[in-house]
Design a protein around this motif. Structure first.
Motif, PDB file in Angstrom:
ATOM      1  N   ARG A 263       7.021   9.424  -0.528  1.00 25.91           N
ATOM      2  CA  ARG A 263       6.239   8.229  -0.189  1.00 25.91           C
ATOM      3  C   ARG A 263       4.959   8.233  -1.022  1.00 25.91           C
ATOM      4  O   ARG A 263       4.214   9.214  -1.024  1.00 25.91           O
ATOM      5  CB  ARG A 263       5.898   8.189   1.298  1.00 25.91           C
ATOM      6  N   PHE A 264       4.747   7.131  -1.734  1.00 25.14           N
ATOM      7  CA  PHE A 264       3.548   6.940  -2.531  1.00 25.14           C
ATOM      8  C   PHE A 264       2.615   6.008  -1.775  1.00 25.14           C
ATOM      9  O   PHE A 264       3.060   5.036  -1.181  1.00 25.14           O
ATOM     10  CB  PHE A 264       3.898   6.319  -3.894  1.00 25.14           C
TER      11      PHE A 264
ATOM     12  N   ASN B 217       0.810  -1.216   0.000  1.00 30.28           N
ATOM     13  CA  ASN B 217       0.000   0.000   0.000  1.00 30.28           C
ATOM     14  C   ASN B 217       0.840   1.262   0.000  1.00 30.28           C
ATOM     15  O   ASN B 217       0.384   2.302  -0.462  1.00 30.28           O
ATOM     16  CB  ASN B 217      -0.947   0.019   1.197  1.00 30.28           C
ATOM     17  N   GLU B 218       2.047   1.189   0.553  1.00 29.68           N
ATOM     18  CA  GLU B 218       2.950   2.343   0.607  1.00 29.68           C
ATOM     19  C   GLU B 218       4.328   1.943   0.113  1.00 29.68           C
ATOM     20  O   GLU B 218       4.765   0.814   0.326  1.00 29.68           O
ATOM     21  CB  GLU B 218       3.101   2.864   2.037  1.00 29.68           C
ATOM     22  N   VAL B 219       4.975   2.883  -0.520  1.00 32.31           N
ATOM     23  CA  VAL B 219       6.365   2.689  -0.922  1.00 32.31           C
ATOM     24  C   VAL B 219       7.068   4.037  -0.817  1.00 32.31           C
ATOM     25  O   VAL B 219       6.522   5.060  -1.216  1.00 32.31           O
ATOM     26  CB  VAL B 219       6.497   2.092  -2.340  1.00 32.31           C
ATOM     27  N   THR B 220       8.240   4.015  -0.214  1.00 36.62           N
ATOM     28  CA  THR B 220       9.061   5.213  -0.112  1.00 36.62           C
ATOM     29  C   THR B 220      10.280   5.018  -0.994  1.00 36.62           C
ATOM     30  O   THR B 220      10.948   3.988  -0.910  1.00 36.62           O
ATOM     31  CB  THR B 220       9.487   5.463   1.352  1.00 36.62           C
ATOM     32  N   LEU B 221      10.533   5.997  -1.835  1.00 30.02           N
ATOM     33  CA  LEU B 221      11.701   5.985  -2.713  1.00 30.02           C
ATOM     34  C   LEU B 221      12.495   7.256  -2.490  1.00 30.02           C
ATOM     35  O   LEU B 221      11.918   8.334  -2.317  1.00 30.02           O
ATOM     36  CB  LEU B 221      11.277   5.917  -4.182  1.00 30.02           C
TER      37      LEU B 221
ATOM     38  N   VAL C 213       0.956  10.843  -3.937  1.00 29.80           N
ATOM     39  CA  VAL C 213       2.061  11.209  -3.051  1.00 29.80           C
ATOM     40  C   VAL C 213       1.469  11.489  -1.678  1.00 29.80           C
ATOM     41  O   VAL C 213       0.606  12.347  -1.517  1.00 29.80           O
ATOM     42  CB  VAL C 213       2.836  12.421  -3.590  1.00 29.80           C
ATOM     43  N   ASP C 214       1.924  10.722  -0.710  1.00 30.28           N
ATOM     44  CA  ASP C 214       1.460  10.850   0.667  1.00 30.28           C
ATOM     45  C   ASP C 214       2.336  11.831   1.442  1.00 30.28           C
ATOM     46  O   ASP C 214       1.847  12.585   2.275  1.00 30.28           O
ATOM     47  CB  ASP C 214       1.486   9.472   1.323  1.00 30.28           C
ATOM     48  N   ALA C 215       3.633  11.805   1.180  1.00 31.84           N
ATOM     49  CA  ALA C 215       4.582  12.692   1.854  1.00 31.84           C
ATOM     50  C   ALA C 215       5.820  12.828   0.984  1.00 31.84           C
ATOM     51  O   ALA C 215       6.153  11.935   0.217  1.00 31.84           O
ATOM     52  CB  ALA C 215       4.962  12.123   3.216  1.00 31.84           C
TER      53      ALA C 215
ATOM     54  N   ARG D  58       1.412  11.301 -13.929  1.00 33.45           N
ATOM     55  CA  ARG D  58       0.736  10.106 -14.449  1.00 33.45           C
ATOM     56  C   ARG D  58       1.505   8.848 -14.046  1.00 33.45           C
ATOM     57  O   ARG D  58       0.907   7.777 -13.955  1.00 33.45           O
ATOM     58  CB  ARG D  58       0.603  10.161 -15.972  1.00 33.45           C
ATOM     59  N   ALA D  59       2.800   8.967 -13.793  1.00 27.96           N
ATOM     60  CA  ALA D  59       3.609   7.804 -13.413  1.00 27.96           C
ATOM     61  C   ALA D  59       3.078   7.146 -12.153  1.00 27.96           C
ATOM     62  O   ALA D  59       3.105   5.928 -12.029  1.00 27.96           O
ATOM     63  CB  ALA D  59       5.080   8.201 -13.235  1.00 27.96           C
ATOM     64  N   TRP D  60       2.595   7.926 -11.202  1.00 28.62           N
ATOM     65  CA  TRP D  60       2.041   7.311  -9.989  1.00 28.62           C
ATOM     66  C   TRP D  60       0.523   7.262 -10.013  1.00 28.62           C
ATOM     67  O   TRP D  60      -0.083   6.303  -9.559  1.00 28.62           O
ATOM     68  CB  TRP D  60       2.571   7.967  -8.721  1.00 28.62           C
ATOM     69  N   LEU D  61      -0.121   8.257 -10.569  1.00 29.63           N
ATOM     70  CA  LEU D  61      -1.588   8.254 -10.601  1.00 29.63           C
ATOM     71  C   LEU D  61      -2.127   7.098 -11.440  1.00 29.63           C
ATOM     72  O   LEU D  61      -3.136   6.488 -11.080  1.00 29.63           O
ATOM     73  CB  LEU D  61      -2.106   9.589 -11.123  1.00 29.63           C
ATOM     74  N   ASP D  62      -1.469   6.769 -12.540  1.00 25.84           N
ATOM     75  CA  ASP D  62      -1.923   5.668 -13.390  1.00 25.84           C
ATOM     76  C   ASP D  62      -1.780   4.311 -12.708  1.00 25.84           C
ATOM     77  O   ASP D  62      -2.356   3.334 -13.179  1.00 25.84           O
ATOM     78  CB  ASP D  62      -1.165   5.655 -14.718  1.00 25.84           C
ATOM     79  N   THR D  63      -1.030   4.250 -11.615  1.00 33.33           N
ATOM     80  CA  THR D  63      -0.894   2.993 -10.868  1.00 33.33           C
ATOM     81  C   THR D  63      -1.782   2.986  -9.629  1.00 33.33           C
ATOM     82  O   THR D  63      -1.671   2.101  -8.790  1.00 33.33           O
ATOM     83  CB  THR D  63       0.573   2.728 -10.450  1.00 33.33           C
TER      84      THR D  63
END
Length: 95
Positions: free
Chosen positions: A90-91, A33-37, A79-81, A70-75
């Motif tokens: 963090r997505f 559900n979350e990923v931080t890069l 962006v959470d933080a 679109r790179a994150w919205l399409d998935t």
């Protein structure tokens, strides 16, 4: 001396979804559900530096109708933080 034009791999990435396609594919492959890069990790995925505005303007990471978001919205992520001083984002999956 050989020409230093774009490689066929970078051309294929642009043709299939733009310069942020590698980030989209990476996020799409993750099940959590979350990923931080870190910004460095994103740049490694992209094969290029993020624009300076990604490190200076919070709006770069917002849902603003930009091509890169679109790179994150399409998935199904948003962006959470983001910490632009340290350089991470963090997505989170949208509900």
């Amino acid at each position: 001396m050989a020409s230093r034009g774009p490689s066929s791999a970078s051309t294929a990435v642009r043709a299939s979804g733009g310069r942020y396609e590698p980030l989209r594919r990476h996020l799409a492959a993750l099940s959590g559900n979350e990923v931080t890069l870190t910004f460095d990790e994103i740049e490694w995925l992209l094969g290029r530096a993020l624009p300076a505005s990604a490190g200076r303007h919070r709006a770069w990471w917002s849902k603003g109708g930009y091509r890169h978001d679109r790179a994150w919205l399409d998935t199904g992520r948003e962006v959470d933080a983001v910490d632009q001083t340290v350089g991470w984002v963090r997505f989170r999956r949208m509900r």
